[in-house]
Scaffold this motif. Structure first.
Motif, PDB file in Angstrom:
ATOM      1  N   LYS A 121      13.353  51.580  19.884  1.00  0.00           N
ATOM      2  CA  LYS A 121      14.526  51.517  19.330  1.00  0.00           C
ATOM      3  C   LYS A 121      16.039  52.940  20.297  1.00  0.00           C
ATOM      4  O   LYS A 121      16.860  51.896  20.275  1.00  0.00           O
ATOM      5  N   GLU A 122      15.596  53.823  20.309  1.00  0.00           N
ATOM      6  CA  GLU A 122      16.463  54.795  20.789  1.00  0.00           C
ATOM      7  C   GLU A 122      16.122  54.281  22.447  1.00  0.00           C
ATOM      8  O   GLU A 122      17.442  54.360  23.073  1.00  0.00           O
ATOM      9  N   GLU A 170      19.232  51.629  22.621  1.00  0.00           N
ATOM     10  CA  GLU A 170      20.108  52.243  22.122  1.00  0.00           C
ATOM     11  C   GLU A 170      20.757  52.788  23.520  1.00  0.00           C
ATOM     12  O   GLU A 170      21.979  52.943  24.259  1.00  0.00           O
ATOM     13  N   GLY A 178      22.852  49.489  21.414  1.00  0.00           N
ATOM     14  CA  GLY A 178      22.813  49.523  20.319  1.00  0.00           C
ATOM     15  C   GLY A 178      23.641  49.463  19.971  1.00  0.00           C
ATOM     16  O   GLY A 178      24.782  48.112  20.219  1.00  0.00           O
ATOM     17  N   GLN A 179      24.221  50.404  19.342  1.00  0.00           N
ATOM     18  CA  GLN A 179      25.383  50.466  17.854  1.00  0.00           C
ATOM     19  C   GLN A 179      26.825  50.594  19.092  1.00  0.00           C
ATOM     20  O   GLN A 179      28.063  50.359  18.934  1.00  0.00           O
TER      21      GLN A 179
END
Length: 542
Positions: free
Chosen positions: A428-429, A432, A437-438
């Motif tokens: 996930k990192e 991103e 990511g967000q």
């Protein structure tokens, strides 16, 4: 002159035959009398049983045959064979021989000068004596009465109705039903325990661990120049883990991993029930197992005590606590097998209040509590396995995305044996950092070109040519068929549209949850689906 046995051969032969006939007649007479006596006893018991219900009804046409059998044994016990002296007296009496045969029978015991004379006269008289005349086979009325008595017993036992004025038979029937029900619950507990033992959760957990180890090998073997091989390897691991995940879903684990249930139950709940439910929802299944051990120990203490008011009071307290635990586990976990084991324990606890079944019911409860504990342990292992599979599937999905971007590289990942949650967090990192990511991306590429964009709105070009077509959707806007529509002018009710909107969103949420449960949606999409509906529920103020 001394007499020999050959000199009185005729006398002894006649006396022996008379002894045999007299003994047989005596035995048959006593047998008939015994049949009459035992028939009277049997008849009395049948009438008491059928008319009052106070005696267990074990009487039938078949049991009537026991009456002649018992009478036969009684006749044999009371039987006494006819002695030779008695037979000699009987001959002298019937033949009016003035004790001739009795004297001849005692000649060798009493010596005298008239022995030869007596022997000759006795032998002469014996030659004309007929034993059948001495002991004739005449019909005795007692034999007829015995036959009639047995036939009467057959009729009475077969056709006398069962009455129950004191409700004894009904109470006995209920006790038999309760005892049979208790045995049925114990058999069901044993069968479920055997099925749980054959299930082999340890082998399943080991298989999942091996599959996750293979997935980790795929992560570590990934290279940017080996995209195709990595894609194929990850797809194979996803397929295997998805199959295992669906098998666990078939065991009705449902959303037990989720800490918040969609349909919350309202109403008053006891403190015990709230405590047990919070344990289940927080995943503290080991604490629930300890609570079950406490209940089992309390039951063991009660099992060794005699029935009393204090014992029944403690049983009621334990039942209330067990009911709270069963309700909490049913609401929080929804495991059918665990629910059945707890329901049987509660049913057996109800039977423990019956004095005749108290001991057996408490023992059955202990067996059901052991099964409930084993089912809870199996459920905890299954939940842990399911959580590991979900983390593995999520990590595999992220790894596939990174592989397509050329960012998945297994070199330099450190030692093997990392948890799937660590790989999931790492991937996930990485996503991103690569703008997936967000946060808005930071890059140098221009619009329409390659590279990482800087975020913001892309300017529109009204002259750009596209394949856009103006069409009208043919999908239905309402459920069902519109039968009538009435239009009127006026102001809409406050909150009407909002209520309809919330109702529609709720229906869609339920449909999505049902799809997750029944259609086995891959776990990687669960969070996205839930977030989508959470955003839909936030209706605009205007």
């Amino acid at each position: 002159m001394e007499l020999t046995s050959s000199d009185l051969r005729g006398v002894h032969r006649v006396i022996g035959r008379v002894c045999l006939r007299q003994s047989a007649r005596r035995f048959l007479t006593r047998f008939a009398v015994a049949v009459l006596v035992w028939s009277a006893i049997y008849l009395a018991l049948v009438l008491v049983s059928r008319l009052t219900g106070t005696v267990p009804d074990v009487f039938s046409m078949a049991t009537v045959l026991a009456v002649p059998g018992i009478a036969l044994v009684s006749a044999l016990v009371m039987f006494r064979a006819t002695a030779p002296d008695e037979a000699a007296r009987l001959i002298d009496k019937r033949e009016q021989s003035h004790d001739l045969f009795l004297t001849a029978l005692r000649l060798r015991r009493q010596h005298g000068e008239f022995e030869p004379v007596v022997a000759q006269r006795a032998e002469a008289a014996a030659s004309i004596v007929d034993p059948s005349r001495i002991v004739p086979w005449t019909w005795d009325s007692r034999f007829a009465y015995a036959v009639i008595a047995v036939l009467a017993l057959v009729v009475v036992s077969g056709y006398t109705p069962q009455l129950d004025p004191f409700k004894k038979r009904e109470e006995a029937r209920r006790e038999d039903e309760r005892a049979a029900k208790l045995e049925e619950t114990r058999a069901a507990t044993a069968l479920q325990a055997q099925a749980l033992e054959d299930k082999g959760s340890e082998s399943r957990s080991a298989a999942i661990e091996r599959e996750l180890a293979k997935l980790e090998e795929s992560f570590r073997a990934a290279r940017p120049e080996l995209k195709e091989q990595t894609r194929q390897s990850l797809s194979e691991r996803q397929a295997e883990m998805g199959k295992m995940w669906r098998q666990l879903s078939d065991e009705k684990l449902r959303d037990a991993l989720s800490k918040s249930k969609v349909g919350q139950k309202f109403g008053s709940q006891s403190l015990e029930r709230k405590k047990f439910r919070k344990m289940a929802e927080d995943g503290e299944l080991s604490e629930l197992q300890k609570e079950m051990d406490k209940l089992k120990e309390a039951l063991k203490e009660l099992a060794g005590k005699p029935d009393s008011a204090d014992q029944r009071k403690k049983l009621d307290e334990l039942k209330e606590k067990m009911q709270a635990m069963a309700d909490a586990l049913s609401e929080a976990l929804g495991s059918d097998k665990l629910n059945k084991a707890m329901e049987r324990a509660l049913e057996q606890m109800d039977m423990a209040n019956m004095p005749d079944l108290a001991q057996q019911a408490i023992e059955a409860m202990q067996e059901s509590m052991d099964l409930s504990k084993d089912e809870l342990k199996s459920l905890a292992e299954a939940l842990k396995d399911m959580e590991n599979l979900q983390q593995g599937l999520s990590a595999a999905q992220l790894a596939k995305a990174l592989n397509e971007m050329g960012e998945l590289n297994g070199e330099g990942e450190g030692e093997a044996g990392r948890a799937m949650s660590e790989y999931e967090k790492l991937f996930k990192e990485m996503m991103e950092r690569n703008g997936m990511g967000q946060e808005p991306g930071q890059g140098q590429g221009e619009t329409g070109g390659e590279g990482q964009g800087e975020g913001g709105n892309v300017p529109e070009n009204p002259d750009a040519k596209t394949d856009f077509k103006t069409e009208k959707s043919k999908s239905a806007l309402q459920k069902g068929k519109l039968l009538m529509n009435i239009k009127s002018k006026g102001k809409a009710d406050v909150g009407e549209v909002e209520d309809a909107y919330k109702e529609a969103v709720g229906a869609l949420r339920e449909a999505a949850s049902e799809a997750i449960l029944q259609e086995q949606v891959p776990p990687g999409y669960h969070d996205s689906i839930r977030d989508y509906f959470d955003q839909m529920e936030q209706t605009p103020q205007n």
